[in-house]
Design a protein around this motif. Structure first.
Motif, PDB file in Angstrom:
ATOM      1  N   PRO A 416       0.841  -1.209   0.000  1.00  0.00           N
ATOM      2  CA  PRO A 416       0.000   0.000   0.000  1.00  0.00           C
ATOM      3  C   PRO A 416       0.871   1.253   0.000  1.00  0.00           C
ATOM      4  CG  PRO A 416      -0.002  -1.014   2.165  1.00  0.00           C
ATOM      5  CD  PRO A 416       0.723  -1.959   1.266  1.00  0.00           C
ATOM      6  N   PRO A 417       0.336   2.382  -0.425  1.00  0.00           N
ATOM      7  CA  PRO A 417       1.138   3.610  -0.538  1.00  0.00           C
ATOM      8  C   PRO A 417       1.807   4.027   0.769  1.00  0.00           C
ATOM      9  CG  PRO A 417      -0.931   3.864  -1.707  1.00  0.00           C
ATOM     10  CD  PRO A 417      -1.019   2.568  -0.974  1.00  0.00           C
ATOM     11  N   LEU A 418       1.090   3.970   1.892  1.00  0.00           N
ATOM     12  CA  LEU A 418       1.680   4.410   3.153  1.00  0.00           C
ATOM     13  C   LEU A 418       2.850   3.532   3.579  1.00  0.00           C
ATOM     14  CD1 LEU A 418      -1.322   5.527   5.399  1.00  0.00           C
ATOM     15  CD2 LEU A 418       0.378   6.935   4.242  1.00  0.00           C
ATOM     16  N   ALA A 419       2.815   2.257   3.235  1.00  0.00           N
ATOM     17  CA  ALA A 419       3.932   1.376   3.565  1.00  0.00           C
ATOM     18  C   ALA A 419       5.171   1.768   2.767  1.00  0.00           C
ATOM     19  CB  ALA A 419       3.554  -0.074   3.290  1.00  0.00           C
ATOM     20  N   ARG A 420       4.990   2.118   1.508  1.00  0.00           N
ATOM     21  CA  ARG A 420       6.132   2.541   0.683  1.00  0.00           C
ATOM     22  C   ARG A 420       6.714   3.851   1.205  1.00  0.00           C
ATOM     23  NH1 ARG A 420       2.532   1.059  -3.587  1.00  0.00           N
ATOM     24  NH2 ARG A 420       2.249   3.266  -4.123  1.00  0.00           N
ATOM     25  N   VAL A 421       5.860   4.752   1.626  1.00  0.00           N
ATOM     26  CA  VAL A 421       6.336   6.020   2.187  1.00  0.00           C
ATOM     27  C   VAL A 421       7.099   5.773   3.488  1.00  0.00           C
ATOM     28  CG1 VAL A 421       5.603   8.213   3.187  1.00  0.00           C
ATOM     29  CG2 VAL A 421       4.541   7.397   1.081  1.00  0.00           C
ATOM     30  N   SER A 422       6.591   4.877   4.322  1.00  0.00           N
ATOM     31  CA  SER A 422       7.212   4.620   5.616  1.00  0.00           C
ATOM     32  C   SER A 422       8.587   3.992   5.460  1.00  0.00           C
ATOM     33  CB  SER A 422       6.311   3.708   6.451  1.00  0.00           C
ATOM     34  OG  SER A 422       5.062   4.322   6.709  1.00  0.00           O
ATOM     35  N   VAL A 423       8.730   3.034   4.567  1.00  0.00           N
ATOM     36  CA  VAL A 423      10.024   2.388   4.404  1.00  0.00           C
ATOM     37  C   VAL A 423      11.033   3.350   3.786  1.00  0.00           C
ATOM     38  CG1 VAL A 423       9.613   1.397   2.102  1.00  0.00           C
ATOM     39  CG2 VAL A 423      11.119   0.224   3.716  1.00  0.00           C
ATOM     40  N   THR A 424      10.570   4.263   2.951  1.00  0.00           N
ATOM     41  CA  THR A 424      11.461   5.300   2.416  1.00  0.00           C
ATOM     42  C   THR A 424      11.918   6.240   3.521  1.00  0.00           C
ATOM     43  OG1 THR A 424      10.334   5.189   0.271  1.00  0.00           O
ATOM     44  CG2 THR A 424      11.679   7.137   0.706  1.00  0.00           C
ATOM     45  N   ALA A 425      10.999   6.605   4.405  1.00  0.00           N
ATOM     46  CA  ALA A 425      11.357   7.469   5.526  1.00  0.00           C
ATOM     47  C   ALA A 425      12.328   6.760   6.462  1.00  0.00           C
ATOM     48  CB  ALA A 425      10.097   7.879   6.291  1.00  0.00           C
ATOM     49  N   ALA A 426      12.151   5.462   6.670  1.00  0.00           N
ATOM     50  CA  ALA A 426      13.076   4.702   7.513  1.00  0.00           C
ATOM     51  C   ALA A 426      14.476   4.678   6.911  1.00  0.00           C
ATOM     52  CB  ALA A 426      12.552   3.284   7.709  1.00  0.00           C
ATOM     53  N   VAL A 465       7.629   1.857  13.363  1.00  0.00           N
ATOM     54  CA  VAL A 465       6.299   1.651  13.956  1.00  0.00           C
ATOM     55  C   VAL A 465       5.214   2.053  12.973  1.00  0.00           C
ATOM     56  CG1 VAL A 465       4.738   2.437  15.780  1.00  0.00           C
ATOM     57  CG2 VAL A 465       7.105   1.863  16.338  1.00  0.00           C
ATOM     58  N   HIS A 466       5.410   3.184  12.286  1.00  0.00           N
ATOM     59  CA  HIS A 466       4.435   3.618  11.285  1.00  0.00           C
ATOM     60  C   HIS A 466       4.344   2.623  10.135  1.00  0.00           C
ATOM     61  CE1 HIS A 466       2.589   6.056   8.071  1.00  0.00           C
ATOM     62  NE2 HIS A 466       2.006   6.703   9.081  1.00  0.00           N
ATOM     63  N   LEU A 467       5.477   2.037   9.762  1.00  0.00           N
ATOM     64  CA  LEU A 467       5.462   1.017   8.705  1.00  0.00           C
ATOM     65  C   LEU A 467       4.629  -0.189   9.135  1.00  0.00           C
ATOM     66  CD1 LEU A 467       6.454  -0.248   6.056  1.00  0.00           C
ATOM     67  CD2 LEU A 467       8.534  -0.941   7.257  1.00  0.00           C
ATOM     68  N   LEU A 468       4.805  -0.635  10.360  1.00  0.00           N
ATOM     69  CA  LEU A 468       4.038  -1.786  10.851  1.00  0.00           C
ATOM     70  C   LEU A 468       2.553  -1.470  10.938  1.00  0.00           C
ATOM     71  CD1 LEU A 468       6.445  -3.036  13.669  1.00  0.00           C
ATOM     72  CD2 LEU A 468       6.136  -3.998  11.383  1.00  0.00           C
ATOM     73  N   VAL A 469       2.214  -0.260  11.353  1.00  0.00           N
ATOM     74  CA  VAL A 469       0.803   0.124  11.437  1.00  0.00           C
ATOM     75  C   VAL A 469       0.181   0.193  10.045  1.00  0.00           C
ATOM     76  CG1 VAL A 469      -0.775   2.001  12.084  1.00  0.00           C
ATOM     77  CG2 VAL A 469       1.065   1.337  13.624  1.00  0.00           C
ATOM     78  N   SER A 470       0.939   0.658   9.061  1.00  0.00           N
ATOM     79  CA  SER A 470       0.412   0.752   7.699  1.00  0.00           C
ATOM     80  C   SER A 470       0.213  -0.622   7.059  1.00  0.00           C
ATOM     81  CB  SER A 470       1.354   1.588   6.832  1.00  0.00           C
ATOM     82  OG  SER A 470       2.612   0.948   6.683  1.00  0.00           O
ATOM     83  N   LEU A 471       0.826  -1.654   7.628  1.00  0.00           N
ATOM     84  CA  LEU A 471       0.673  -3.011   7.100  1.00  0.00           C
ATOM     85  C   LEU A 471      -0.323  -3.844   7.894  1.00  0.00           C
ATOM     86  CD1 LEU A 471       4.426  -3.865   6.374  1.00  0.00           C
ATOM     87  CD2 LEU A 471       2.647  -3.435   4.679  1.00  0.00           C
ATOM     88  N   ARG A 472      -0.883  -3.299   8.956  1.00  0.00           N
ATOM     89  CA  ARG A 472      -1.815  -4.058   9.785  1.00  0.00           C
ATOM     90  C   ARG A 472      -3.216  -4.023   9.183  1.00  0.00           C
ATOM     91  NH1 ARG A 472      -5.163  -0.629  12.751  1.00  0.00           N
ATOM     92  NH2 ARG A 472      -5.690  -2.181  14.324  1.00  0.00           N
ATOM     93  N   ARG A 473      -3.983  -5.030   9.495  1.00  0.00           N
ATOM     94  CA  ARG A 473      -5.384  -5.039   9.084  1.00  0.00           C
ATOM     95  C   ARG A 473      -6.197  -4.151  10.014  1.00  0.00           C
ATOM     96  NH1 ARG A 473      -7.021 -11.101   9.501  1.00  0.00           N
ATOM     97  NH2 ARG A 473      -5.046 -11.256   8.380  1.00  0.00           N
ATOM     98  N   PRO A 474      -7.276  -3.554   9.550  1.00  0.00           N
ATOM     99  CA  PRO A 474      -8.086  -2.713  10.432  1.00  0.00           C
ATOM    100  C   PRO A 474      -8.619  -3.526  11.612  1.00  0.00           C
ATOM    101  CG  PRO A 474      -8.703  -2.399   8.130  1.00  0.00           C
ATOM    102  CD  PRO A 474      -7.796  -3.579   8.169  1.00  0.00           C
TER     103      PRO A 474
END
Length: 493
Positions: A416-426, A465-474
């Motif tokens: 998902p887009p937020l996961a790609r953003v998070s790993v780039t930020a990491a 942490v943000h990367l893990l949250v972006s990969l979690r199911r609701p």
């Protein structure tokens, strides 16, 4: 009264009309039709079977039900309106969904914990942590206000090993500087406790928390109290008079207690941050918002993808590695190991110091030397710095590999887009953290740079942490609310 009006105004209490054996049928009319029925004060109207024709008794329920359904649809607020969201929750069997206020409160609490970690690092770097020799959770919130009070505190400090061995020439004004640093650190810790526990009680009593939240947040509240106790337990280790009896000893707190104090704070921070982010994202998803920044991806398709599941496991492993590296930094700080081998990548002209130095028998305390390995790992400054270097570089290269993996075609399309953003930020934060670590080492641990390096470790953990949250199911509550909202919109004409 005409039968047609009666059929629309009243509805039978019984599902299929009256029973002839009873001689009458009980009807209940809705509020608002009192004047239509001639001002009858009762809530029920008994009618003889002769008054109500058989065709009306059979049809009045269905007609009234259709009329009621139309009226309710006209009066019912939209499901996703801001004012009706929790009203619908109270009127339905749907589970409680935490509102955004809960998420914002947790994010604010995590920001305070982040601040107290940075302030604690500065307190350690400026050697201010031993300036307050007592722990008074209630009365200690007030600093000395008079000259007499300052002199009393100064006399207490003069009795410590730190004053006798290191700061015996310190003045009262210099003492005030280090006192205020430690006092500010302690007051900030108390502020965190108040700003967390009071809203927790409020949200709990108002039933604004999801099913799993009360236990999680109560655990965090307990952890705040444990953190305060660990802080004093750590300071107490640097005030023991036994330090005076050890030749060459330097008054400092136990590196074990320092690591426990920092580790507890980091766990608390990660818990608050992750829970707050999850609460806000669940609220948005339940209200029809996109999942993890995508309006086309379905979370169950993404989370069940083998490539994404493998990527998630690696993300969890990297998060643990970031935490472990930060924890090893506490041992470096506790032993002042950053002042040794101020060069990189070599240590004394070699990639690694000699084995005899890394595992010196001088640190073993048992007669048979069986504790030489673990004592050198945690008590030998040379070994502690070497371990921190190895962990730091492992963390950096692991972050690089995770970033490169996320750029590959198949996985990039699945994330998902937020996961790609998070790993780039990491990846970006890992580069910044390496530069800060090198500057701290090469310039002999200057306070501003070293404090930034410690803050950088928490910032890197935040991206993970943000990367893990972006990969979690609701959450389950968010899923049920979303499903109910979709069904509500489909049912509308």
């Amino acid at each position: 009264m005409p039968a047609s009006i009666l059929g629309l105004a009243i509805r039978p209490r019984l599902c299929h009309g009256f029973r002839a054996a009873q001689g009458f049928t009980a009807f209940q009319y809705p509020r608002g039709f009192k004047s239509l029925l001639g001002g009858v004060p009762k809530a029920r109207l008994a009618l003889k079977p002769a008054v109500v024709p058989s065709f009306l008794s059979r049809r009045c329920y269905s007609v009234a039900a259709q009329k009621k359904s139309a009226v309710m649809r006209a009066l019912e607020p939209r499901f996703f309106s801001a004012n009706s969201f929790h009203a619908a929750a109270q009127a339905s069997p749907l589970p409680v969904l935490a509102p955004p206020a809960v998420g914002r409160w947790l994010l604010f609490s995590s920001a305070l914990v982040f601040a107290v970690i940075v302030v604690g690092g500065v307190t350690r770097l400026t050697e201010s942590g031993l300036s307050i020799t007592e722990w008074k959770p209630i009365t200690g919130i007030m600093p000395p206000l008079s000259s007499e009070d300052w002199n009393i505190e100064f006399e207490k400090y003069k009795a410590t090993p730190e004053f006798k061995l290191l700061n015996h020439s310190i003045t009262l004004d210099e003492f005030k500087n280090i006192f205020y640093m430690e006092w500010g650190h302690r007051v900030l810790g108390r502020l965190i406790g108040i700003t967390f526990v009071v809203p927790l009680l409020y949200f709990g009593l108002r039933k604004k928390l999801t099913t799993s939240m009360p236990l999680q947040l109560s655990g965090m509240a307990v952890l705040i109290g444990v953190q305060g106790f660990l802080g004093w337990y750590m300071v107490k280790s640097g005030l023991e008079d036994s330090i005076m009896d050890t030749p060459g000893a330097v008054p400092r707190v136990s590196q074990y207690r320092l690591a426990a104090h920092l580790g507890t704070a980091v766990v608390l921070y990660a818990g608050m941050l992750g829970t707050g982010l999850a609460a806000i994202k669940d609220w948005k998803y339940a209200r029809g918002g996109p999942w993890s920044g995508s309006s086309t991806m379905l979370w169950h398709d993404v989370t069940s993808n083998p490539l994404v599941r493998k990527f998630t496991r690696r993300s969890w492993a990297l998060t643990g590695l970031v935490f472990l590296t930060a924890l090893s930094g506490a041992f470096v700080a506790g032993l002042d190991a950053g002042l040794l081998y101020n060069e990189f990548p070599l240590m004394g002209g070699r990639l690694a110091p000699p084995t005899s130095e890394l595992f010196s028998p001088a640190y073993a305390k048992s007669a048979d030397g069986s504790d030489i390995w673990w004592r050198n790992l945690f008590e030998n400054p040379t070994t502690v710095q070497f371990d921190h270097r190895v962990l730091a570089m492992t963390t950096y290269f692991s972050t690089c590999l995770l970033y490169l993996q996320s750029r590959r075609g198949a996985l990039r399309a699945a994330l998902p887009p937020l996961a790609r953003v998070s790993v780039t930020a990491a990846f970006a934060m890992a580069n910044v953290q390496v530069l800060l670590g090198l500057a701290t080492l090469l310039y002999l641990v200057p306070v501003p740079v070293a404090a930034a390096h410690q803050a950088g470790s928490i910032a890197l953990l935040s991206t993970m942490v943000h990367l893990l949250v972006s990969l979690r199911r609701p959450g389950i509550a968010a899923q049920l609310w979303r499903k109910a909202g979709v069904q509500t919109h489909k049912a509308k004409p």
